[in-house]
Design a protein around this motif. Structure first.
Motif, PDB file in Angstrom:
ATOM      1  N   PRO A   1      74.683  -0.880 -63.933  1.00 29.56           N
ATOM      2  CA  PRO A   1      75.384  -0.853 -62.643  1.00 29.56           C
ATOM      3  C   PRO A   1      76.587  -1.797 -62.652  1.00 29.56           C
ATOM      4  O   PRO A   1      76.620  -2.760 -63.417  1.00 29.56           O
ATOM      5  CB  PRO A   1      74.305  -1.328 -61.673  1.00 29.56           C
ATOM      6  N   SER A   2      77.533  -1.516 -61.790  1.00 27.44           N
ATOM      7  CA  SER A   2      78.728  -2.365 -61.731  1.00 27.44           C
ATOM      8  C   SER A   2      78.374  -3.752 -61.206  1.00 27.44           C
ATOM      9  O   SER A   2      78.925  -4.763 -61.671  1.00 27.44           O
ATOM     10  CB  SER A   2      79.798  -1.715 -60.854  1.00 27.44           C
ATOM     11  N   ARG A   3      77.463  -3.802 -60.245  1.00 23.92           N
ATOM     12  CA  ARG A   3      76.983  -5.088 -59.734  1.00 23.92           C
ATOM     13  C   ARG A   3      75.641  -5.390 -60.401  1.00 23.92           C
ATOM     14  O   ARG A   3      74.703  -4.608 -60.295  1.00 23.92           O
ATOM     15  CB  ARG A   3      76.823  -5.038 -58.207  1.00 23.92           C
ATOM     16  N   LYS A   4      75.566  -6.511 -61.074  1.00 27.30           N
ATOM     17  CA  LYS A   4      74.370  -6.870 -61.835  1.00 27.30           C
ATOM     18  C   LYS A   4      73.758  -8.142 -61.265  1.00 27.30           C
ATOM     19  O   LYS A   4      74.180  -9.256 -61.591  1.00 27.30           O
ATOM     20  CB  LYS A   4      74.719  -7.045 -63.320  1.00 27.30           C
ATOM     21  N   PRO A   5      72.736  -8.006 -60.412  1.00 31.51           N
ATOM     22  CA  PRO A   5      72.061  -9.199 -59.901  1.00 31.51           C
ATOM     23  C   PRO A   5      71.368  -9.941 -61.040  1.00 31.51           C
ATOM     24  O   PRO A   5      71.058  -9.363 -62.083  1.00 31.51           O
ATOM     25  CB  PRO A   5      71.056  -8.631 -58.896  1.00 31.51           C
ATOM     26  N   ALA A   6      71.102 -11.214 -60.835  1.00 30.50           N
ATOM     27  CA  ALA A   6      70.576 -12.043 -61.913  1.00 30.50           C
ATOM     28  C   ALA A   6      69.111 -11.741 -62.191  1.00 30.50           C
ATOM     29  O   ALA A   6      68.261 -11.828 -61.302  1.00 30.50           O
ATOM     30  CB  ALA A   6      70.749 -13.516 -61.561  1.00 30.50           C
ATOM     31  N   SER A   7      68.825 -11.379 -63.442  1.00 32.85           N
ATOM     32  CA  SER A   7      67.446 -11.362 -63.925  1.00 32.85           C
ATOM     33  C   SER A   7      67.052 -12.811 -64.222  1.00 32.85           C
ATOM     34  O   SER A   7      67.877 -13.725 -64.172  1.00 32.85           O
ATOM     35  CB  SER A   7      67.333 -10.537 -65.208  1.00 32.85           C
ATOM     36  N   ASP A   8      65.787 -13.051 -64.549  1.00 32.17           N
ATOM     37  CA  ASP A   8      65.419 -14.387 -65.008  1.00 32.17           C
ATOM     38  C   ASP A   8      66.230 -14.731 -66.249  1.00 32.17           C
ATOM     39  O   ASP A   8      66.682 -15.862 -66.414  1.00 32.17           O
ATOM     40  CB  ASP A   8      63.916 -14.447 -65.306  1.00 32.17           C
ATOM     41  N   TYR A   9      66.391 -13.738 -67.130  1.00 28.23           N
ATOM     42  CA  TYR A   9      67.202 -13.913 -68.336  1.00 28.23           C
ATOM     43  C   TYR A   9      68.010 -12.637 -68.567  1.00 28.23           C
ATOM     44  O   TYR A   9      67.436 -11.564 -68.729  1.00 28.23           O
ATOM     45  CB  TYR A   9      66.324 -14.195 -69.555  1.00 28.23           C
TER      46      TYR A   9
ATOM     47  N   SER B   1      66.576  -8.873 -69.581  1.00 24.75           N
ATOM     48  CA  SER B   1      67.360  -7.651 -69.739  1.00 24.75           C
ATOM     49  C   SER B   1      68.450  -7.860 -70.784  1.00 24.75           C
ATOM     50  O   SER B   1      69.312  -8.731 -70.640  1.00 24.75           O
ATOM     51  CB  SER B   1      67.999  -7.247 -68.404  1.00 24.75           C
ATOM     52  N   LEU B   2      68.379  -7.068 -71.870  1.00 21.97           N
ATOM     53  CA  LEU B   2      69.465  -6.991 -72.852  1.00 21.97           C
ATOM     54  C   LEU B   2      70.194  -5.685 -72.585  1.00 21.97           C
ATOM     55  O   LEU B   2      69.586  -4.612 -72.688  1.00 21.97           O
ATOM     56  CB  LEU B   2      68.935  -6.997 -74.281  1.00 21.97           C
ATOM     57  N   HIS B   3      71.458  -5.740 -72.279  1.00 16.04           N
ATOM     58  CA  HIS B   3      72.158  -4.539 -71.842  1.00 16.04           C
ATOM     59  C   HIS B   3      73.637  -4.620 -72.181  1.00 16.04           C
ATOM     60  O   HIS B   3      74.183  -5.707 -72.379  1.00 16.04           O
ATOM     61  CB  HIS B   3      71.998  -4.365 -70.330  1.00 16.04           C
TER      62      HIS B   3
END
Length: 303
Positions: free
Chosen positions: A187-195, A179-181
């Protein structure tokens, strides 16, 4: 010829007056592609609705049934951002089926594009941010379960982090989430993507393209995916209402051309969805989303 997936239900959703979601953009985009000579009628393929049993492979059966039956709690409906209706159910099932069809067509043709999709805020047992079911993870799972791929990479270039994709992929070791963002955005809370690649507010064309090129080139060599699912959200555009980046329309074209070129050179089939894009001007929105289709047409005409 690049296959294009589209269904009339995508824009057949009645929303309250002044609702912020541009629901007509799918219909406008299809017409824009045809009138501008970017696509022809023969390229379009219509998807079937996805089955409820299939959705339960990645989502809670209770959540799926409650959505289908219209029995979600009021709070869950508010979190979705859409009022519940039979049309919403029909649209949702066809659009998730459309992304799965797009992925299968990409494995056959090398590329396929979907005039909807990118529901990356949908989690295991709830939807959010106009996303009911996660079509990206669903399509990846369909490819793997049907023996069409062993490892699938989701390349999410929507301006918002794919939090639902991130949480779902924590249980899917054969699906790689990138995820490039914009870091200062929903969202305010950003759970971990693989990258995860958080981008600074106001980033423009040159820095964006450089970051994407370095990241994607490296990860393809590292992870060696058999297929790529690309979320080509245009809400990174400098004039997008929900963006906060400073990427131009030319920058959108360069981004899409870059991703498609990298995948093609590596021999990796790519299925793309149009993702987010928010403008009150239908023409402006169609122009932005069309950059993906122009890039694909130019690249595949070179053969």
């Amino acid at each position: 010829m690049v296959p294009l997936v589209y269904h009339t239900s995508y824009s057949q959703l009645v929303l309250p007056a002044r609702h912020p979601f541009p629901i007509t953009k799918y219909q406008h985009l299809q017409q824009y592609l045809l009138t501008q000579g970017i696509a022809t009628e023969s390229q379009f393929v219509s998807p079937a609705p996805v089955s409820i049993d299939a959705l339960c492979r990645i989502h809670s059966a209770q959540y799926v049934q409650d959505f289908i039956n219209g029995t979600l709690p009021a709070g869950a409906i508010r979190r979705l951002g859409f009022p519940w209706s039979e049309n919403l159910v029909n649209r949702t099932l066809h659009s998730v089926g459309g992304s799965a069809l797009c992925a299968r067509l990409a494995m056959e043709h090398g590329i396929a594009l979907h005039l909807a999709g990118g529901y990356h805020h949908a989690h295991y047992d709830f939807g959010s941010g106009y996303c009911v079911f996660n079509d990206l993870v669903f399509a990846a799972r369909e490819l793997i379960d049907n023996g069409l791929a062993e490892r699938v990479m989701i390349v999410d270039c929507d301006v918002h982090q794919g939090d639902g994709t991130a949480t779902l992929c924590q249980q899917e070791p054969d699906i790689i989430s990138l995820s490039l963002h914009c870091d200062s955005n929903f969202p305010s809370r950003k759970p971990a993507s693989d990258y995860d690649v958080p981008l600074a507010k106001g980033m423009g064309d040159n820095d964006y393209i450089h970051t994407l090129k370095e990241t994607l080139s490296y990860l393809i060599r590292l992870e060696k995916p058999d297929a790529i699912l690309y979320d080509a959200g245009v809400d990174i555009h400098q004039d997008d209402r929900l963006g906060y980046l400073d990427v131009s329309t030319q920058g959108l074209f360069e981004r899409d051309s870059l991703v498609l070129n990298i995948a093609k050179r590596a021999g990796i089939p790519l299925a793309a969805v149009i993702g987010g894009g928010y403008s009150t001007n239908p023409l402006h929105l169609s122009e932005r989303h069309s950059q993906l289709f122009i890039a694909a047409k130019l690249l595949w005409q070179e053969e």
